[in-house]
Design a protein around this motif. Structure first.
Motif, PDB file in Angstrom:
ATOM      1  N   GLU A 145       1.024  -1.149   0.023  1.00  0.00           N
ATOM      2  CA  GLU A 145       0.196   0.120  -0.116  1.00  0.00           C
ATOM      3  C   GLU A 145       0.960   1.223  -0.031  1.00  0.00           C
ATOM      4  O   GLU A 145       0.593   2.190  -0.660  1.00  0.00           O
ATOM      5  CB  GLU A 145      -0.952  -0.100   1.326  1.00  0.00           C
ATOM      6  N   ARG A 146       1.933   1.179   0.825  1.00  0.00           N
ATOM      7  CA  ARG A 146       2.820   2.313   0.820  1.00  0.00           C
ATOM      8  C   ARG A 146       3.600   2.537  -0.343  1.00  0.00           C
ATOM      9  O   ARG A 146       3.984   3.530  -0.843  1.00  0.00           O
ATOM     10  CB  ARG A 146       3.649   2.429   2.080  1.00  0.00           C
ATOM     11  N   LYS A 147       4.133   1.384  -1.140  1.00  0.00           N
ATOM     12  CA  LYS A 147       4.501   1.356  -2.189  1.00  0.00           C
ATOM     13  C   LYS A 147       3.910   2.112  -3.377  1.00  0.00           C
ATOM     14  O   LYS A 147       4.264   2.964  -3.975  1.00  0.00           O
ATOM     15  CB  LYS A 147       5.138   0.132  -2.592  1.00  0.00           C
ATOM     16  N   VAL A 148       2.479   1.714  -3.380  1.00  0.00           N
ATOM     17  CA  VAL A 148       1.453   2.191  -4.227  1.00  0.00           C
ATOM     18  C   VAL A 148       1.402   3.583  -4.119  1.00  0.00           C
ATOM     19  O   VAL A 148       1.394   4.657  -4.890  1.00  0.00           O
ATOM     20  CB  VAL A 148       0.025   1.777  -4.212  1.00  0.00           C
ATOM     21  N   GLN A 149       1.314   4.039  -2.610  1.00  0.00           N
ATOM     22  CA  GLN A 149       1.051   5.486  -2.039  1.00  0.00           C
ATOM     23  C   GLN A 149       2.147   6.252  -2.617  1.00  0.00           C
ATOM     24  O   GLN A 149       2.124   7.292  -3.149  1.00  0.00           O
ATOM     25  CB  GLN A 149       0.721   5.435  -0.663  1.00  0.00           C
ATOM     26  N   ARG A 150       3.521   5.825  -2.339  1.00  0.00           N
ATOM     27  CA  ARG A 150       4.675   6.290  -2.692  1.00  0.00           C
ATOM     28  C   ARG A 150       4.637   6.751  -4.107  1.00  0.00           C
ATOM     29  O   ARG A 150       5.279   7.698  -4.621  1.00  0.00           O
ATOM     30  CB  ARG A 150       6.000   5.767  -2.167  1.00  0.00           C
ATOM     31  N   ALA A 151       4.136   5.647  -4.762  1.00  0.00           N
ATOM     32  CA  ALA A 151       4.382   5.681  -6.456  1.00  0.00           C
ATOM     33  C   ALA A 151       3.391   6.858  -6.935  1.00  0.00           C
ATOM     34  O   ALA A 151       3.679   7.704  -7.666  1.00  0.00           O
ATOM     35  CB  ALA A 151       3.976   4.471  -7.159  1.00  0.00           C
ATOM     36  N   GLN A 193       2.345   9.455  -5.140  1.00  0.00           N
ATOM     37  CA  GLN A 193       2.943  10.587  -4.591  1.00  0.00           C
ATOM     38  C   GLN A 193       4.008  11.156  -5.396  1.00  0.00           C
ATOM     39  O   GLN A 193       3.998  12.266  -5.754  1.00  0.00           O
ATOM     40  CB  GLN A 193       3.275  10.590  -3.116  1.00  0.00           C
ATOM     41  N   SER A 194       4.732  10.069  -5.771  1.00  0.00           N
ATOM     42  CA  SER A 194       6.029  10.347  -6.733  1.00  0.00           C
ATOM     43  C   SER A 194       5.443  11.012  -8.156  1.00  0.00           C
ATOM     44  O   SER A 194       6.026  11.837  -8.666  1.00  0.00           O
ATOM     45  CB  SER A 194       6.900   9.205  -7.005  1.00  0.00           C
ATOM     46  N   ASP A 195       4.281  10.231  -8.540  1.00  0.00           N
ATOM     47  CA  ASP A 195       3.708  10.651  -9.886  1.00  0.00           C
ATOM     48  C   ASP A 195       3.395  12.131  -9.725  1.00  0.00           C
ATOM     49  O   ASP A 195       3.463  13.170 -10.745  1.00  0.00           O
ATOM     50  CB  ASP A 195       2.442   9.703 -10.245  1.00  0.00           C
ATOM     51  N   GLU A 196       2.505  12.299  -8.508  1.00  0.00           N
ATOM     52  CA  GLU A 196       2.082  13.728  -8.394  1.00  0.00           C
ATOM     53  C   GLU A 196       2.861  14.830  -8.313  1.00  0.00           C
ATOM     54  O   GLU A 196       2.957  15.859  -8.733  1.00  0.00           O
ATOM     55  CB  GLU A 196       1.049  13.623  -7.288  1.00  0.00           C
ATOM     56  N   ALA A 197       4.215  14.269  -7.509  1.00  0.00           N
ATOM     57  CA  ALA A 197       5.332  15.506  -7.080  1.00  0.00           C
ATOM     58  C   ALA A 197       5.985  15.454  -8.660  1.00  0.00           C
ATOM     59  O   ALA A 197       6.407  16.680  -9.097  1.00  0.00           O
ATOM     60  CB  ALA A 197       6.235  14.802  -6.562  1.00  0.00           C
ATOM     61  N   ARG A 198       6.156  14.681  -9.648  1.00  0.00           N
ATOM     62  CA  ARG A 198       6.734  14.599 -10.901  1.00  0.00           C
ATOM     63  C   ARG A 198       5.886  15.558 -11.700  1.00  0.00           C
ATOM     64  O   ARG A 198       6.319  16.513 -12.270  1.00  0.00           O
ATOM     65  CB  ARG A 198       6.896  13.296 -11.755  1.00  0.00           C
ATOM     66  N   LEU A 212       8.067  20.329  -2.264  1.00  0.00           N
ATOM     67  CA  LEU A 212       7.565  18.914  -3.002  1.00  0.00           C
ATOM     68  C   LEU A 212       8.465  17.712  -2.567  1.00  0.00           C
ATOM     69  O   LEU A 212       9.556  17.866  -2.488  1.00  0.00           O
ATOM     70  CB  LEU A 212       7.451  19.110  -4.532  1.00  0.00           C
ATOM     71  N   PRO A 213       8.011  16.428  -2.606  1.00  0.00           N
ATOM     72  CA  PRO A 213       8.927  15.417  -2.326  1.00  0.00           C
ATOM     73  C   PRO A 213       9.812  15.050  -3.477  1.00  0.00           C
ATOM     74  O   PRO A 213       9.696  15.585  -4.401  1.00  0.00           O
ATOM     75  CB  PRO A 213       7.804  14.163  -2.255  1.00  0.00           C
ATOM     76  N   ARG A 214      10.943  14.591  -3.140  1.00  0.00           N
ATOM     77  CA  ARG A 214      12.004  14.242  -3.866  1.00  0.00           C
ATOM     78  C   ARG A 214      11.622  13.076  -4.943  1.00  0.00           C
ATOM     79  O   ARG A 214      10.947  12.293  -4.468  1.00  0.00           O
ATOM     80  CB  ARG A 214      13.327  13.992  -3.361  1.00  0.00           C
ATOM     81  N   LEU A 215      12.082  13.004  -6.187  1.00  0.00           N
ATOM     82  CA  LEU A 215      11.887  12.073  -7.115  1.00  0.00           C
ATOM     83  C   LEU A 215      13.155  11.172  -7.193  1.00  0.00           C
ATOM     84  O   LEU A 215      14.064  11.292  -6.060  1.00  0.00           O
ATOM     85  CB  LEU A 215      11.671  12.606  -8.448  1.00  0.00           C
ATOM     86  N   ASP A 216      13.385  10.258  -7.974  1.00  0.00           N
ATOM     87  CA  ASP A 216      14.413   9.595  -8.146  1.00  0.00           C
ATOM     88  C   ASP A 216      15.392  10.599  -8.485  1.00  0.00           C
ATOM     89  O   ASP A 216      15.013  11.405  -9.086  1.00  0.00           O
ATOM     90  CB  ASP A 216      14.325   8.230  -8.889  1.00  0.00           C
ATOM     91  N   ARG A 217      16.830  10.280  -7.956  1.00  0.00           N
ATOM     92  CA  ARG A 217      17.649  11.446  -8.372  1.00  0.00           C
ATOM     93  C   ARG A 217      17.793  11.808  -9.838  1.00  0.00           C
ATOM     94  O   ARG A 217      18.048  12.851 -10.018  1.00  0.00           O
ATOM     95  CB  ARG A 217      19.380  10.705  -8.058  1.00  0.00           C
ATOM     96  N   LYS A 218      17.781  10.656 -10.741  1.00  0.00           N
ATOM     97  CA  LYS A 218      18.015  11.108 -12.140  1.00  0.00           C
ATOM     98  C   LYS A 218      16.795  12.139 -12.586  1.00  0.00           C
ATOM     99  O   LYS A 218      17.357  13.069 -13.141  1.00  0.00           O
ATOM    100  CB  LYS A 218      18.076   9.821 -12.883  1.00  0.00           C
ATOM    101  N   SER A 219      15.612  11.775 -12.254  1.00  0.00           N
ATOM    102  CA  SER A 219      14.354  12.696 -12.776  1.00  0.00           C
ATOM    103  C   SER A 219      14.491  13.786 -12.142  1.00  0.00           C
ATOM    104  O   SER A 219      13.985  14.880 -12.582  1.00  0.00           O
ATOM    105  CB  SER A 219      13.174  11.838 -12.704  1.00  0.00           C
TER     106      SER A 219
END
Length: 409
Positions: A109-115, A117-122, A158-165
């Motif tokens: 669930e947290r993985k999905v949530q983080r994904a 959040q990551s998409d939203e942050a992106r 905003l949250p950080r994304l993966d380093r490259k992105s």
């Protein structure tokens, strides 16, 4: 030997626990009775029950990370698998298995949530980058600059994304801000240069305006001030700290000139108003000479009036045509009287008039004789033709006699 549903103690003091896989040795007890041995290891079991219960509650009600939860489960499982307690160890294992399932579910669930959040942050960061790149082309320096600073604050929240992105988006974002700052710096540097050039131009205009302020060459100087004002407007604005001072000096110089000119013009207007009154009186005096009865006296009187007229000076421009027109009318009347007198007293003209009158009179007499003769001969057509010719000659004769009369003949 002593026993309970989940364990027993044999005659050697060895303690056993019953599991689905059979009995397992819990430990050896030599310090007391078998009952005390079972009670001790049962308390161990109760301790495990309490710890597992607490872990279940933490997993269900707190934000305990999956990693920490799994470490706690593994630690408890080691204790259960070590068989150092008497009780339903299989039930504890089942509870731990369910807890692992819950932790795994929570991890997903947290993985999905983080994904998410990551998409939203992106998406949010990409939107910030797009807006920043649009603002980088704006010429609304203050508004765009404030908005870019606001975007930086939003980015930091905003949250950080993966380093490259994250690095790629930040590079675009930072580049847009740098491009805007560079353009704004160039703009204001150019603006400063323009304002400095405007200051130099206006300094020159002020110097000329001040040099002209005491001029009494009213027309050309006023025209030059108008040109200077046009140049002033075309020069643009100087720096704020110079603009007001330069304008005050420029305007002050003009005020000095136009105040002096206004004073002189006011005096001139008063003088010209008085001149107009005097000339109107002279025009009235001249008009009394018409109609002309005594040409010689009228001419002398008009000459006297005209000499006084010329000595008076200027009148207001808008009144000039009317008052001068009155004098010109009297002058034309005198000229016409002179022409009439000349024609009346001119011997050559009189002789020509007498000669013409005699010729016309002879022609008229001859035509009358010819008409009488034609009538007598019965030639009425010829007589009618001659009478028409007689009418024309008689009209000319009447006109000549009238002219001869003007000579006093």
């Amino acid at each position: 030997m002593s026993s309970d549903p989940w364990g027993r103690v044999d005659e050697t003091g060895t303690v056993y626990v019953r599991t689905a896989d059979g009995e397992q040795v819990v430990g050896s007890w030599q310090a007391g009775s078998p009952e005390e041995a079972l009670a001790y290891f049962e308390r161990k079991y109760e301790g495990l029950v309490v710890e597992i219960g607490l872990l279940e509650k933490r997993v269900k009600t707190t934000d305990l990370s999956a990693k920490d939860a799994q470490t706690a489960v593994d630690h408890l499982r080691e204790q259960v698998d070590a068989h150092h307690a008497v009780g339903d160890l299989d039930a504890l294992r089942a509870r731990l298995d369910k807890l692992v399932e819950l932790v795994d579910k929570r991890r997903e669930e947290r993985k999905v949530q983080r994904a998410k959040q990551s998409d939203e942050a992106r998406g949010a960061k990409e939107a910030l980058v797009v807006e920043a790149e649009e603002l980088a082309r704006s010429d609304q320096w203050r508004v765009a600059g404030e908005r870019l600073r606001s975007l930086v604050d939003t980015w930091k929240g905003l949250p950080r994304l993966d380093r490259k992105s994250d690095d790629e988006l930040w590079h675009r974002f930072s580049h847009a801000r740098s491009a805007f700052s560079k353009r704004r710096k160039q703009h204001f540097a150019q603006l400063d240069a323009q304002r400095e050039e405007a200051r130099k131009t206006k300094e020159r205009l002020v110097s000329e305006a001040e040099a002209l302020s005491n001029s009494t060459d009213w027309g050309p100087t006023a025209a030059r001030y108008r040109d200077l004002m046009s140049e002033w407007k075309a020069a643009g604005r100087a720096q704020r700290e110079h603009e007001d001072d330069l304008w005050n000096r420029f305007r002050g110089a003009q005020d000095v000139f136009f105040a002096a000119r206004g004073s002189v013009f006011a005096e001139r207007d008063a003088e010209q108003a008085e001149n107009l009154k005097l000339k109107e009186e002279l025009a009235e005096e001249a008009e009394k000479l018409v109609p002309v009865s005594d040409l010689k006296a009228a001419r002398a009187a008009f000459r006297s009036v005209n000499e006084r007229w010329e000595a008076i000076g200027h009148v207001p421009r808008d009144a000039r045509p009317k008052v001068e027109g009155r004098m010109h009318a009297v002058e034309r009347a005198l000229q016409e009287a002179e022409e009439t007198e000349w024609r009346r007293t001119n011997p050559e003209a009189r002789a020509r008039a007498e000669g013409l009158t005699g010729q016309l009179q002879a022609a008229v007499d001859k035509l009358r004789a010819q008409i009488d003769q034609a009538r007598a001969q019965g030639n009425n057509a010829k007589a009618d033709k001659l009478e028409r010719e007689l009418e024309g000659r008689q009209a000319l004769l009447d006109q000549a006699l009238k002219g001869l009369h003007e000579f006093g003949g």
